[in-house]
Design an enzyme around this catalytic site. Sequence first.
Site, PDB file in Angstrom:
ATOM      1  CG  LEU A   1      22.246  23.532  47.623  1.00 58.15           C
ATOM      2  CD1 LEU A   1      23.544  22.729  47.521  1.00 58.15           C
ATOM      3  CD2 LEU A   1      21.454  23.466  46.331  1.00 58.15           C
TER       4      LEU A   1
ATOM      5  CB  CYS B   1      27.791  29.384  51.175  1.00 59.60           C
ATOM      6  SG  CYS B   1      28.994  28.855  49.943  1.00 59.60           S
ATOM      7  CG  HIS B   2      27.031  25.439  48.128  1.00 63.54           C
ATOM      8  ND1 HIS B   2      28.003  26.405  48.033  1.00 63.54           N
ATOM      9  CD2 HIS B   2      26.993  24.835  46.922  1.00 63.54           C
ATOM     10  CE1 HIS B   2      28.543  26.386  46.833  1.00 63.54           C
ATOM     11  NE2 HIS B   2      27.946  25.443  46.129  1.00 63.54           N
ATOM     12  N   GLY B   3      24.134  26.511  51.870  1.00 64.07           N
ATOM     13  CA  GLY B   3      23.134  26.147  52.869  1.00 64.07           C
ATOM     14  C   GLY B   3      21.706  26.196  52.353  1.00 64.07           C
TER      15      GLY B   3
END
Length: 188
Positions: free
Chosen positions: A119, A115-117
Amino acid sequence: MSKVLILAGDFSETLEVFYPYERLREEGYEPVIASLEKKRLQFVVHDFEPGYSTFTEKLGHGWDADIAVADVNPADYVALVVPGGRAPEYLRNNPDVQSIVQHFFNESAPVASTCHGPLILASSGVLQGRQSSAFPEVAPDVTAAGATYVNSEALVDGNLVTSRAWNDNGPWFGKFIAMLREKAPLNG
């Protein structure tokens, strides 16, 4: 018992923390949740509902962080898990978080991120020349970090396994567990 570090924080996605946490326990590994502080964390639930252009966010479970990132010795862990949610937006700026991530890549130790990991991976400077999946809206951050974005439920690139979001948990973490069994098998 072999320990696996999970980087989480307030507003990490519940399913992206607990699914890996319980799968690791089931396999016999010891999951350890690290955050900016050793405190009770508030996780969230992201869901897609009709009429909205993006996911909604609701409060999820609360859970205690086991250790502060400043106190983590990454050499004590065989692998790293980086869930998504909103926590990566601020975790990525922490030098201790970046140093932890860099350690696992320098050692070619197994890393799972969803997911946003990614980043956090991008800000840690470890994506250059790699392929990475992520939540599709994170694709520009992945490519800006020098990686090729691939829209995949379970993408393996060397020591890294990435996916788009919690609905990819089975395929994503299945590939990570296979890698963990190979690269960091349990003793005994």
